[in-house]
Scaffold this motif. Structure first.
Motif, PDB file in Angstrom:
ATOM      1  N   GLY A 190       0.811  -1.214   0.000  1.00  0.00           N
ATOM      2  CA  GLY A 190       0.000   0.000   0.000  1.00  0.00           C
ATOM      3  C   GLY A 190       0.840   1.257   0.000  1.00  0.00           C
ATOM      4  O   GLY A 190       2.027   1.247  -0.340  1.00  0.00           O
ATOM      5  N   GLY A 191       0.206   2.349   0.402  1.00  0.00           N
ATOM      6  CA  GLY A 191       0.869   3.644   0.479  1.00  0.00           C
ATOM      7  C   GLY A 191       1.074   4.059   1.916  1.00  0.00           C
ATOM      8  O   GLY A 191       0.833   3.280   2.848  1.00  0.00           O
ATOM      9  N   PRO A 192       1.491   5.313   2.144  1.00  0.00           N
ATOM     10  CA  PRO A 192       1.818   5.797   3.484  1.00  0.00           C
ATOM     11  C   PRO A 192       0.658   5.649   4.474  1.00  0.00           C
ATOM     12  O   PRO A 192      -0.498   5.939   4.137  1.00  0.00           O
ATOM     13  CB  PRO A 192       2.151   7.274   3.238  1.00  0.00           C
ATOM     14  CG  PRO A 192       2.605   7.327   1.826  1.00  0.00           C
ATOM     15  CD  PRO A 192       1.754   6.328   1.098  1.00  0.00           C
ATOM     16  N   LEU A 193       0.968   5.255   5.684  1.00  0.00           N
ATOM     17  CA  LEU A 193      -0.074   5.001   6.681  1.00  0.00           C
ATOM     18  C   LEU A 193      -0.583   6.270   7.358  1.00  0.00           C
ATOM     19  O   LEU A 193      -1.432   6.191   8.238  1.00  0.00           O
ATOM     20  CB  LEU A 193       0.446   4.012   7.735  1.00  0.00           C
ATOM     21  CG  LEU A 193       0.839   2.625   7.199  1.00  0.00           C
ATOM     22  CD1 LEU A 193       1.231   1.711   8.343  1.00  0.00           C
ATOM     23  CD2 LEU A 193      -0.290   2.009   6.383  1.00  0.00           C
ATOM     24  N   ASN A 194      -0.080   7.441   6.935  1.00  0.00           N
ATOM     25  CA  ASN A 194      -0.663   8.687   7.430  1.00  0.00           C
ATOM     26  C   ASN A 194      -1.752   9.203   6.484  1.00  0.00           C
ATOM     27  O   ASN A 194      -2.223  10.328   6.606  1.00  0.00           O
ATOM     28  CB  ASN A 194       0.400   9.758   7.659  1.00  0.00           C
ATOM     29  CG  ASN A 194       1.196  10.086   6.403  1.00  0.00           C
ATOM     30  OD1 ASN A 194       1.059   9.430   5.358  1.00  0.00           O
ATOM     31  ND2 ASN A 194       2.034  11.102   6.485  1.00  0.00           N
ATOM     32  N   MET A 195      -2.152   8.353   5.524  1.00  0.00           N
ATOM     33  CA  MET A 195      -3.329   8.602   4.695  1.00  0.00           C
ATOM     34  C   MET A 195      -4.438   7.691   5.203  1.00  0.00           C
ATOM     35  O   MET A 195      -4.214   6.489   5.400  1.00  0.00           O
ATOM     36  CB  MET A 195      -3.030   8.307   3.224  1.00  0.00           C
ATOM     37  CG  MET A 195      -1.986   9.220   2.610  1.00  0.00           C
ATOM     38  SD  MET A 195      -1.661   8.803   0.867  1.00  0.00           S
ATOM     39  CE  MET A 195      -0.361   9.998   0.491  1.00  0.00           C
ATOM     40  N   SER A 196      -5.615   8.241   5.436  1.00  0.00           N
ATOM     41  CA  SER A 196      -6.682   7.491   6.109  1.00  0.00           C
ATOM     42  C   SER A 196      -7.083   6.230   5.351  1.00  0.00           C
ATOM     43  O   SER A 196      -7.451   5.230   5.971  1.00  0.00           O
ATOM     44  CB  SER A 196      -7.905   8.384   6.325  1.00  0.00           C
ATOM     45  OG  SER A 196      -8.441   8.843   5.092  1.00  0.00           O
ATOM     46  N   THR A 197      -7.007   6.263   4.030  1.00  0.00           N
ATOM     47  CA  THR A 197      -7.357   5.069   3.250  1.00  0.00           C
ATOM     48  C   THR A 197      -6.405   3.931   3.565  1.00  0.00           C
ATOM     49  O   THR A 197      -6.822   2.826   3.936  1.00  0.00           O
ATOM     50  CB  THR A 197      -7.304   5.379   1.741  1.00  0.00           C
ATOM     51  OG1 THR A 197      -6.098   6.104   1.462  1.00  0.00           O
ATOM     52  CG2 THR A 197      -8.503   6.186   1.302  1.00  0.00           C
ATOM     53  N   PHE A 198      -5.115   4.181   3.444  1.00  0.00           N
ATOM     54  CA  PHE A 198      -4.129   3.130   3.683  1.00  0.00           C
ATOM     55  C   PHE A 198      -4.087   2.727   5.158  1.00  0.00           C
ATOM     56  O   PHE A 198      -3.918   1.546   5.478  1.00  0.00           O
ATOM     57  CB  PHE A 198      -2.741   3.577   3.199  1.00  0.00           C
ATOM     58  CG  PHE A 198      -2.674   3.790   1.712  1.00  0.00           C
ATOM     59  CD1 PHE A 198      -2.990   2.762   0.830  1.00  0.00           C
ATOM     60  CD2 PHE A 198      -2.317   5.021   1.190  1.00  0.00           C
ATOM     61  CE1 PHE A 198      -2.936   2.959  -0.542  1.00  0.00           C
ATOM     62  CE2 PHE A 198      -2.260   5.223  -0.182  1.00  0.00           C
ATOM     63  CZ  PHE A 198      -2.571   4.193  -1.053  1.00  0.00           C
ATOM     64  N   HIS A 199      -4.244   3.695   6.023  1.00  0.00           N
ATOM     65  CA  HIS A 199      -4.245   3.403   7.461  1.00  0.00           C
ATOM     66  C   HIS A 199      -5.373   2.434   7.803  1.00  0.00           C
ATOM     67  O   HIS A 199      -5.166   1.423   8.489  1.00  0.00           O
ATOM     68  CB  HIS A 199      -4.400   4.699   8.263  1.00  0.00           C
ATOM     69  CG  HIS A 199      -4.355   4.511   9.742  1.00  0.00           C
ATOM     70  ND1 HIS A 199      -5.478   4.202  10.489  1.00  0.00           N
ATOM     71  CD2 HIS A 199      -3.323   4.572  10.619  1.00  0.00           C
ATOM     72  CE1 HIS A 199      -5.142   4.083  11.752  1.00  0.00           C
ATOM     73  NE2 HIS A 199      -3.842   4.306  11.863  1.00  0.00           N
TER      74      HIS A 199
END
Length: 330
Positions: A180-189
């Motif tokens: 996935g992408g960075p975990l400070n984005m709500s989708t990926f988190h």
């Protein structure tokens, strides 16, 4: 150029009446309204948009700050937003995110003077949230959201992550990799949290060996998958946190001669139109009613602008699995 003074003279009314026809027609008597409209048509008069915006204190412009265009989700939502704005008489200024920092975009938007902002590019703790608040105009987030309260439309990302993981576990996969992408984005988190919770519930660990965070670019994804598939112990299934990531993975695997799902199962999230294409048939998770998050968000934003009612609107849509051709039981 024809002026409002010329229209007023031909219609036999005052310039203030012409102004009211343009800006508050409901306050003009029918006979005078008809005379003004007829004079405009005869003179081929086109009101000055800048002058009208000063009178109405509206620019009839919306700023869209979107996630990366290489992601079909953002391509689809951008198209919906621009088309809806056009149907309502609004221009759309489209900006695509500067990965990790949109402060320069916010500066540009504030200098343009727009009636509202719709954005899918924001981090959970993003400082631009406070810059947006300071503009004192309505803004709506979709897909991603900030930790602070605000208007947003999203899918239930934790549930989506759980549904993906449970599907793979039900068909006997345990060697599952999350990309996935960075975990400070709500989708990926949220999608990562769903993965972690489901794996934990089945007694399976989640760590650096089966979790890979990327910049979501095609090259970034290809690098991760190339490394994964070169290992002696390969995963039996890949959980791609978006359809965009899944499609990059699928393309790489097919290019290298791997079969999907025979050699490795693959699943995404978003249920984009591309994932439904007969040549792709990606197994994925999306909103139950196939909601276009950009569409519902822009409808709300324009309604707030036109009514002046800025009630807090927060919507999280339930999700479901769309089982297609890229996963199989082992």
């Amino acid at each position: 150029m024809v002026s409002s003074k010329d229209v007023a003279k031909l219609a036999g009314v005052s310039q203030s009446t012409v102004s009211r026809v343009l800006n508050t027609p409901e306050k003009v008597r029918t006979d005078k309204y008809d005379k003004v409209v007829k004079a405009m048509e005869e003179l081929n008069y086109r009101p000055n948009a800048i002058a009208r915006s000063l009178v109405k204190k509206q620019t009839k412009s919306i700023a869209l700050i979107s996630g990366p265009i290489h992601n079909p989700f953002f391509a689809e939502t951008t198209t919906s937003i621009v088309n809806y704005c056009k149907s309502k008489g609004y221009n759309t200024n489209v900006h695509f995110e500067v990965f990790g920092d949109n402060s320069s975009i916010i500066k540009d938007v504030s200098e343009m003077q727009v009636d509202g902002i719709i954005l899918s590019s924001i981090l959970m703790d993003d400082k631009i949230y406070y810059d947006l608040k300071a503009l004192n105009i309505p803004f709506v987030m979709f897909n991603r959201k900030h930790n602070e309260p605000g208007n947003y439309f999203e899918m239930d990302n934790i549930l989506a992550g759980q549904q993906v993981t449970e599907h793979l576990l039900e068909i006997n996969h345990q060697d599952i990799v999350w990309i996935g992408g960075p975990l400070n984005m709500s989708t990926f988190h949220g999608r990562y949290e769903g993965f972690r919770l489901s794996m934990k519930a089945h007694g399976l660990t989640v760590g650096t060996n089966n979790t890979f965070i990327t910049d979501t670019s095609e090259q970034g994804i290809r690098d991760v998958v190339k490394d994964l598939m070169s290992k002696r112990h390969r995963p039996t299934a890949i959980f791609a946190a978006t359809d965009s990531i899944a499609i990059f993975i699928l393309d790489f695997l097919l290019e290298k001669g791997y079969r999907v799902p025979e050699d490795v199962s693959l699943i995404g999230i978003d249920n984009t139109k591309l994932s439904q294409h007969h040549s792709v048939q990606l197994t994925t998770v999306g909103t139950e009613q196939c909601i276009n998050l950009g569409q519902v968000a822009i409808e709300t934003l324009i309604d707030q602008i036109e009514t002046g009612k800025f009630e807090l609107t927060q919507k999280t849509y339930s999700t479901k699995l769309f089982n297609r051709s890229t996963t199989r039981a082992i």
